[in-house]
Scaffold this motif. Structure first.
Motif, PDB file in Angstrom:
ATOM      1  N   ALA A 167       0.830  -1.208   0.000  1.00 16.60           N
ATOM      2  CA  ALA A 167       0.000   0.000   0.000  1.00 16.60           C
ATOM      3  C   ALA A 167       0.864   1.256   0.000  1.00 16.60           C
ATOM      4  O   ALA A 167       0.580   2.226  -0.730  1.00 16.60           O
ATOM      5  CB  ALA A 167      -0.918  -0.006   1.220  1.00 16.60           C
ATOM      6  N   ALA A 168       1.926   1.268   0.817  1.00 21.74           N
ATOM      7  CA  ALA A 168       2.816   2.435   0.875  1.00 21.74           C
ATOM      8  C   ALA A 168       3.431   2.713  -0.491  1.00 21.74           C
ATOM      9  O   ALA A 168       3.490   3.867  -0.935  1.00 21.74           O
ATOM     10  CB  ALA A 168       3.901   2.202   1.920  1.00 21.74           C
ATOM     11  N   GLU A 169       3.891   1.668  -1.172  1.00 18.65           N
ATOM     12  CA  GLU A 169       4.485   1.851  -2.499  1.00 18.65           C
ATOM     13  C   GLU A 169       3.444   2.358  -3.493  1.00 18.65           C
ATOM     14  O   GLU A 169       3.745   3.211  -4.339  1.00 18.65           O
ATOM     15  CB  GLU A 169       5.098   0.534  -2.989  1.00 18.65           C
ATOM     16  N   GLU A 170       2.214   1.837  -3.405  1.00 20.00           N
ATOM     17  CA  GLU A 170       1.145   2.282  -4.300  1.00 20.00           C
ATOM     18  C   GLU A 170       0.821   3.757  -4.073  1.00 20.00           C
ATOM     19  O   GLU A 170       0.623   4.528  -5.021  1.00 20.00           O
ATOM     20  CB  GLU A 170      -0.112   1.435  -4.075  1.00 20.00           C
ATOM     21  N   LEU A 188      -0.604   7.561   3.592  1.00 12.39           N
ATOM     22  CA  LEU A 188       0.786   7.107   3.680  1.00 12.39           C
ATOM     23  C   LEU A 188       1.333   7.323   5.084  1.00 12.39           C
ATOM     24  O   LEU A 188       1.992   6.440   5.658  1.00 12.39           O
ATOM     25  CB  LEU A 188       1.632   7.856   2.649  1.00 12.39           C
ATOM     26  N   GLY A 189       1.067   8.500   5.658  1.00 10.85           N
ATOM     27  CA  GLY A 189       1.514   8.771   7.021  1.00 10.85           C
ATOM     28  C   GLY A 189       0.906   7.807   8.025  1.00 10.85           C
ATOM     29  O   GLY A 189       1.580   7.338   8.951  1.00 10.85           O
ATOM     30  N   ASP A 190      -0.376   7.480   7.834  1.00 10.69           N
ATOM     31  CA  ASP A 190      -1.055   6.560   8.748  1.00 10.69           C
ATOM     32  C   ASP A 190      -0.494   5.149   8.623  1.00 10.69           C
ATOM     33  O   ASP A 190      -0.356   4.429   9.617  1.00 10.69           O
ATOM     34  CB  ASP A 190      -2.554   6.572   8.458  1.00 10.69           C
ATOM     35  N   ILE A 191      -0.164   4.742   7.401  1.00 14.09           N
ATOM     36  CA  ILE A 191       0.438   3.415   7.190  1.00 14.09           C
ATOM     37  C   ILE A 191       1.800   3.344   7.880  1.00 14.09           C
ATOM     38  O   ILE A 191       2.122   2.363   8.564  1.00 14.09           O
ATOM     39  CB  ILE A 191       0.574   3.115   5.686  1.00 14.09           C
ATOM     40  N   TYR A 192       2.611   4.384   7.723  1.00 18.12           N
ATOM     41  CA  TYR A 192       3.918   4.421   8.393  1.00 18.12           C
ATOM     42  C   TYR A 192       3.741   4.282   9.904  1.00 18.12           C
ATOM     43  O   TYR A 192       4.516   3.589  10.569  1.00 18.12           O
ATOM     44  CB  TYR A 192       4.632   5.730   8.081  1.00 18.12           C
ATOM     45  N   GLU A 200       9.262   8.439   9.598  1.00 15.83           N
ATOM     46  CA  GLU A 200       8.670   8.656   8.280  1.00 15.83           C
ATOM     47  C   GLU A 200       7.247   9.195   8.409  1.00 15.83           C
ATOM     48  O   GLU A 200       6.829  10.082   7.654  1.00 15.83           O
ATOM     49  CB  GLU A 200       8.665   7.353   7.477  1.00 15.83           C
ATOM     50  N   ALA A 201       6.511   8.657   9.387  1.00 18.41           N
ATOM     51  CA  ALA A 201       5.137   9.122   9.606  1.00 18.41           C
ATOM     52  C   ALA A 201       5.119  10.592  10.006  1.00 18.41           C
ATOM     53  O   ALA A 201       4.325  11.396   9.477  1.00 18.41           O
ATOM     54  CB  ALA A 201       4.468   8.277  10.688  1.00 18.41           C
TER      55      ALA A 201
END
Length: 461
Positions: A167-170, A188-192, A200-201
């Motif tokens: 998901a992050a890469e997408e 992206l921030g939430d995934i990190y 990173e987040a």
């Protein structure tokens, strides 16, 4: 009714050339698969889509019919969303099933159905719908993220991490195409954060705050991440800003309460959690936390951190550091009125580097266990000062002043606050001492010397 635009993966405003290119790609993908014969029905659908959408008259008629159909299906979908918002989950499931049967290529239906099943606690079914949503080929980054969430709830951490990484890469690929996509950056921030990539987040949310400095949710997320990183002062600032922008927000109050709890500001934590309950009473875990904190407060009383956070000193004094451990952040200060005062790192101004023997001025809060130093400020650098030998020649117990005669014959005065505890207890005329000096300005604006750090001179045996 089959949505040919979804089947080909093109928007409804696609040109004839774009439709033909999409057809060729889909056709080649089906033929190069492991079982091309099984894909014959799909190949027929693709050919029918190409024939209709590349014929101007047929496409116009199809678009009108499709619009009426989608309007009908979307009305049912909106009703399902309304049921979801009102927690009528069974009704929402029934309507969503109908929508998916009518228009199986719409990713929103699978996304919503996955959420409904998640709220029902049926994680396996939620997982199935998210996988079906992924098969539509649309919004892949979101579906991978949802899969990561479900696997995380199922404690299948390896699968969760695998889907989060995809998901992050997408999302990063999406941001290359659309760098200003705030939703993608937030996801992206939430995934990190879920993956505990806190640096990173935090960087992602700080980028968002540069563009949206008055977004309360972004301040709350940044504060929450900083709390995880033990950046408690910065976390508090962001959460207070979030509440300034959006007052009485329960999630922000919850995060701020946790920050105060970590800082051992127990009274402020309780008050903030109580405000959180006023904003959203349906939080039994918050009520339980308040009960536990109140129990601790009855046992230990006011914490040192509470005394130093908003100090109300009983006295202001000058003294010295008896010892201080940088690793633990604890030490002991001494002065004439209080032989031993607890020294805590939260009380030290400007992050001063304290060590044994440093001269300091500080406030004293009288606690039942021990006096506590607050607003501690370093006043000089004794390690660089010259040490002089001398003798006590005179002192006045009422005025708490005295004189030392140095070996050069000159006299220098001292206040009792400059004496170490041992010197004060041994004070007598003729006592051999060691001392340092600092320059002060008198009432006549002339500079004079004052003895500091006066201690008993030890004679060699």
């Amino acid at each position: 009714m089959l949505n040919y635009y979804q089947l080909l993966g093109v928007p409804n405003f696609a040109s004839t050339d774009e439709i033909a290119a999409a057809y060729n790609k889909k056709h080649n993908d089906l033929f190069s698969s492991d079982s091309p014969l099984a894909n014959i029905p799909k190949l027929k659908q693709l050919k029918q889509a190409l024939d209709i959408l590349t014929d101007e008259d047929r496409r116009e008629s199809y678009d009108q019919e499709l619009g009426e159909f989608l309007e009908l299906v979307n009305e049912q979908y909106e009703e399902a969303v309304y049921d979801l918002e009102n927690r009528d989950l069974e009704s929402a499931v029934e309507k969503l099933n109908w929508c998916m049967n009518q228009n199986p290529g719409e990713p929103d239906y699978y996304e919503t159905m996955g959420l409904v099943c998640r709220l029902k606690g049926d994680l396996k079914t939620s997982l199935r719908f998210y996988k079906q949503g992924l098969e539509t080929g649309q919004r892949k980054c979101f579906f991978y993220r949802y899969l990561g969430d479900i696997y995380s709830l199922m404690h299948e951490d390896d699968k969760a991490e695998e889907n989060y990484l995809i998901a992050a890469e997408e999302f990063k690929e999406l941001l290359k195409v659309d760098p200003k996509n705030a939703e993608a950056m937030e996801q992206l921030g939430d995934i990190y954060r879920h993956m505990k990539f806190f640096e990173e987040a935090l960087d992602t949310y700080q980028q968002l705050l540069k563009r949206y400095p008055y977004n309360a949710a972004f301040h709350r997320e940044a504060g929450s991440i900083m709390s995880e990183m033990d950046m408690l002062g910065e976390a508090e600032s962001h959460l207070i800003e979030a509440l300034r922008i959006k007052p009485s927000n329960a999630p922000s109050l919850m995060e701020l309460g946790l920050v105060y709890f970590k800082k051992r500001l127990l009274g402020m934590a309780v008050q903030t959690f109580q405000d959180c309950l006023k904003a959203d009473p349906n939080q039994p875990e918050v009520r339980q936390l308040i009960t536990q904190i109140e129990s601790v407060r009855k046992e230990i009383g006011q914490t040192v951190e509470e005394m130093t956070y908003d100090p109300t000193p009983d006295a202001y004094v000058e003294g010295t550091v008896k010892w201080y451990n940088k690793e633990t952040g604890l030490g002991v200060a001494t002065c004439q009125s209080f032989p031993e005062v607890l020294l805590h790192y939260t009380a030290i101004k400007n992050d001063a580097d304290l060590k044994k023997g440093d001269s300091i001025k500080f406030g004293v809060v009288k606690d039942k266990m021990s006096p506590v130093a607050v607003e501690v400020e370093k006043t000089d650098s004794p390690s660089e000062a010259e040490v002089f030998p001398g003798k006590i020649t005179k002192f006045d117990n009422e005025k708490k002043l005295g004189l030392i005669k140095g070996y050069d014959g000159n006299e220098v005065f001292f206040p009792f606050s400059a004496l170490t505890e041992e010197t004060l207890n041994s004070l007598s005329v003729g006592l051999d001492v060691l001392y340092e000096t600092k320059s002060i300005v008198g009432l006549d604006d002339n500079a004079a010397s004052q003895a500091i750090r006066v201690r008993v001179r030890k004679k060699r045996q």
